[in-house]
Write a protein that holds these residues in place. Structure first.
Motif, mmCIF file in Angstrom:
data_model
loop_
_atom_site.group_PDB
_atom_site.id
_atom_site.type_symbol
_atom_site.label_atom_id
_atom_site.label_comp_id
_atom_site.label_asym_id
_atom_site.label_seq_id
_atom_site.Cartn_x
_atom_site.Cartn_y
_atom_site.Cartn_z
ATOM 1 N N GLU B 183 36.679 30.855 46.424
ATOM 2 C CA GLU B 183 36.246 32.240 45.912
ATOM 3 C C GLU B 183 36.621 32.226 44.820
ATOM 4 N N LEU B 184 37.475 31.001 43.566
ATOM 5 C CA LEU B 184 37.709 30.880 42.102
ATOM 6 C C LEU B 184 36.392 31.174 41.365
ATOM 7 N N ARG B 186 33.731 32.027 42.738
ATOM 8 C CA ARG B 186 33.129 33.673 42.566
ATOM 9 C C ARG B 186 33.479 34.260 41.580
ATOM 10 N N ALA B 187 34.999 34.506 41.602
ATOM 11 C CA ALA B 187 35.713 35.558 40.518
ATOM 12 C C ALA B 187 35.474 35.242 39.624
ATOM 13 N N ALA B 188 34.911 33.682 38.628
ATOM 14 C CA ALA B 188 34.360 33.528 37.464
ATOM 15 C C ALA B 188 32.928 33.673 37.513
ATOM 16 N N GLN B 189 32.170 33.985 38.135
ATOM 17 C CA GLN B 189 31.114 34.111 38.525
ATOM 18 C C GLN B 189 30.691 35.675 37.826
ATOM 19 N N ILE B 190 31.940 36.339 38.533
ATOM 20 C CA ILE B 190 31.947 38.085 38.559
ATOM 21 C C ILE B 190 32.809 38.114 37.021
ATOM 22 N N ASP B 191 33.376 37.287 36.398
ATOM 23 C CA ASP B 191 34.082 37.261 34.743
ATOM 24 C C ASP B 191 32.284 36.942 34.005
ATOM 25 N N GLY B 192 31.654 36.733 34.357
ATOM 26 C CA GLY B 192 30.432 35.964 33.784
ATOM 27 C C GLY B 192 30.639 34.614 33.219
ATOM 28 N N ALA B 193 30.924 33.753 33.737
ATOM 29 C CA ALA B 193 31.554 32.581 33.180
ATOM 30 C C ALA B 193 29.483 32.016 34.309
ATOM 31 N N GLN B 197 30.537 26.644 31.894
ATOM 32 C CA GLN B 197 31.750 27.099 31.776
ATOM 33 C C GLN B 197 32.535 27.403 33.211
ATOM 34 N N ARG B 201 36.254 24.625 32.002
ATOM 35 C CA ARG B 201 37.263 25.403 31.989
ATOM 36 C C ARG B 201 37.389 26.209 34.096
ATOM 37 N N ILE B 202 37.331 26.108 34.914
ATOM 38 C CA ILE B 202 37.684 26.260 36.406
ATOM 39 C C ILE B 202 37.848 24.778 36.507
#
Lengths: 371, 293
Positions: B183-184, B186-193, B197, B201-202
């Motif tokens: 999910e992290l 996926r969240a980063a993907q939605i955030d545009g990373a 990145q 970053r994650i």
């Protein structure tokens, strides 16, 4: 055409189709809840809106633009995940601004936006902490902050409250609703909890087995379930489903059933519709909500079709605000919701008042509602 | 009931306890013995060793054997000491460990968060690297290094260790990232990373424990490797282990045991240091994901 259009969206994994021809149009500012048991395809549909899963066939459009194949970050959506998915190595402030940073927003603007959201959600004092140092409710707020700060067209919530304890869940539910009323954003919210669905939504899509079973306002779904699945899934305790025989007489149609103690009983339908008449002599399933069966004094005074039936009380369960009373009707257990101070005792033969305006007939073979 | 409390797991009887500590102490002494012998003998003049009494403390303490091993001893033809070879090893081990760890992390990231068809088969094939004996690849590897023009160089050794190490580091990172919440990502993907990145970053900032495991494992293996060093790095390019062997195995002149001991300790120091500095993360990393926490 709506703000968010889902047209014939279908999802298959290999030969297995898990989502069948879903068609939903969401208006701007609407709060749509996708509800259903696990494995019904609700999360898959949400992920398809988010762009985390491909759409096998059909279309999804946001603000009139078809977004099939568009990267999640370019759909102008934000998502709150069940696990919150906060980046563990970043502070709350960094978590909130990460999306803006990735979208190339200048630092000064990011900070302004972050401060605004922090103020709105009352997490200003948490900004320099790491997610590991936050409680469940605080994490939930940060996750919402991360979504809000992007000012997206559509918010997607994936069971955001299911990791919270019962009390906090109710509080956060109210907060989400307040937030929606205040900001007027478009929200698609996935949950398996029918109470969340009822309380939050402006419209509900009840899903099962990859099909949307019914789409409507909470009241429509609750009062007029389209089929037996919706009837039994929504509401707690769930709707009583009593097998009855239809009997058409001179100018009325009756649902005829039996009780163990008092033999045959006849309940008149409020309107003798032709559809019901076609079932004359056949067995159907009559759905009656527990609150439509009460003691005679507690019956809905606005209803013009309160029928009385005499049956033996089996169990009473005082729940503080209500008392649940169990009796047998047509061989099935039937739960009535009465006032807390209703004068009823186990073993007693009691006059139950049934509000037939709220009774819903179903065809037991097709499981659909009879209109 | 009252007597039963004497026997709980926490309050074991005093006698048992003493026995346990005694046995532990004995084992500790036993395992420390070789190190003791190495240290005391490296601090003695040679005649004290040849005169017998290997276990005795030095009568005359001296650091001369250490100086000699480091900068004067005859290694091969030149009396250079181990110093240049120590630097050879450093030059080999640092890039080899860094590259294999980063590539392992990248592989683990792709194999868990960017799944593709047959990825498990690919991962299975990569695991073969962990099981193929070194001796089997000597000749093909020599051929490859020859074709690439890297034969006999430090960079040739770096490549060999990199290729061999990726199997292990990929295994470590894949298993670590397998329990890292998707999910992290996926969240980063939605955030545009983007792909890298998200990685930088994650995932990488959360990979401390497993990176330590990977570094310790790789450092120890590469630093202690003798076979590849002896096979692919000739003369001046040889790593520490090969030089130590040349020092100890020299067939001419007097066997200077004190110098040999000092040299052996010098060769073992870096791995020892890595364990002492990062060791406590080692167990933590190996256990990561095994229990919910």
């Amino acid at each position: 055409m709506g703000f968010l259009d889902i047209r014939n969206a279908t999802k298959s994994y290999g030969a297995v189709e898990v989502l069948h021809q879903v068609d939903i149009a969401v208006e701007e500012g609407e709060f749509l809840v996708l509800v259903g048991p696990s494995g019904c395809g609700k999360s898959t549909l949400l992920n398809m809106i988010a762009g985390l899963e491909d759409i096998t066939s059909g279309e999804i459009a946001i603000k009139g633009n078809v977004v099939n194949g568009v990267h999640p970050s370019k759909r102008n959506i934000a998502m709150v995940f069940q696990s919150y998915a906060l980046y563990p190595n970043m502070t709350v402030a960094q978590n909130i601004t990460f999306g803006l940073e990735m979208h190339g927003v200048p630092k000064a603007d990011r900070d302004t936006a972050m401060q605004e959201v922090a103020k709105l959600l009352q997490i200003e004092q948490l900004l320099s902490r790491k997610p590991g140092q936050l409680s469940g409710g605080q994490r939930q707020r940060v996750a919402m902050g991360r979504a809000l700060v992007r000012d997206p067209d559509v918010f997607l919530f994936d069971e955001p409250l299911s990791n919270l304890d019962a009390k906090l869940r109710v509080d956060m539910r109210t907060e989400i609703k307040k937030l929606h009323q205040k900001l007027g954003t478009t929200i698609v919210y996935v949950t398996h909890d029918q109470i969340e669905a009822m309380t939050l939504s402006t419209r509900i899509a009840v899903m099962n087995g990859g099909y949307v079973q019914q789409l409507g306002t909470p009241k429509e779904i609750y009062d007029n379930p389209a089929n037996l699945f919706v009837a039994s899934f929504m509401g707690s305790p769930s709707m009583n489903l009593v097998p009855v025989t239809v009997r058409a007489e001179a100018n009325a149609i009756y649902a005829v059933t039996t009780t163990e103690s008092n033999g045959e009983i006849k309940l008149a339908f409020p309107e003798p519709t032709p559809a019901l008449k076609a079932y004359d002599g056949q067995q159907i399933t009559l759905g009656i909500r527990p609150e439509a069966i009460t003691d005679p004094d507690g019956a809905d005074r606005k209803s013009t079709h309160v029928e009385t039936l005499r049956a033996q009380v089996e169990v009473t369960e005082p729940a503080g605000s209500d008392t649940f009373v169990t009796c047998h009707l047509g061989g099935t257990e039937c739960i009535a919701r009465m006032r807390a101070d209703a004068d009823v005792a186990p073993g007693q033969v009691f006059d139950f008042a049934v509000n037939m305006e709220k009774a819903v007939p179903f065809d037991p073979r097709s499981e659909n509602r009879i209109f | 009931m009252a007597q039963a409390t004497q026997d709980t797991a926490i309050r074991t009887g005093r006698v048992t306890r003493t026995l346990i500590y005694l046995v532990l102490l004995l084992f500790a002494l036993f395992y420390m013995l070789p190190l003791y012998v190495m240290v005391v003998n490296s601090l003695k003049p040679l005649d004290e060793i040849t005169g017998g009494g290997m276990m005795n403390l030095p009568e005359m303490w001296t650091l001369e054997p250490w100086r000699k091993a480091w900068s004067e001893a005859q290694i091969g033809v030149e009396p250079t000491g181990l110093k240049p070879y120590f630097w050879n090893s450093i030059q080999m081990v640092v890039p080899a460990v860094a590259l294999s760890t980063v590539l392992g992390a990248l592989n683990g990231y792709v194999l868990t968060k960017w799944r593709f068809k047959y990825d498990t088969i690919l991962f299975g094939l990569m695991l073969f690297a962990c099981f193929i004996p070194f001796q089997i690849v000597l000749i093909p590897m020599a051929r490859v290094l020859g074709v690439l023009g890297l034969a006999g160089s430090v960079w040739g050794l770096v490549l060999v260790h990199l290729v061999y190490g990726i199997g292990f580091t990929t295994l470590y990172f894949r298993n670590y990232y397998a329990v890292f919440p998707t999910e992290l990502v996926r969240a980063a993907q939605i955030d545009g990373a983007g792909f890298f990145q998200i990685f930088w970053r994650i995932l990488l900032p959360s990979s401390g424990p497993i990176a330590v495991v990977s570094v310790i494992w790789q450092f120890t293996n590469i630093w202690n490797d003798f076979l590849f060093g002896a096979s692919f790095a000739a003369g001046d390019g040889a790593p520490m282990t090969v030089a130590l062997n040349n020092l100890v195995q020299s067939s001419t002149g007097v066997k200077e045991y004190n110098v040999h001991f000092a040299g052996a300790i010098l060769a073992a120091t870096p791995t020892l240091l890595v364990y002492i500095v990062a060791g406590r993360y080692f167990v933590r990393g190996l256990m990561a994901g095994s229990v919910k926490g």
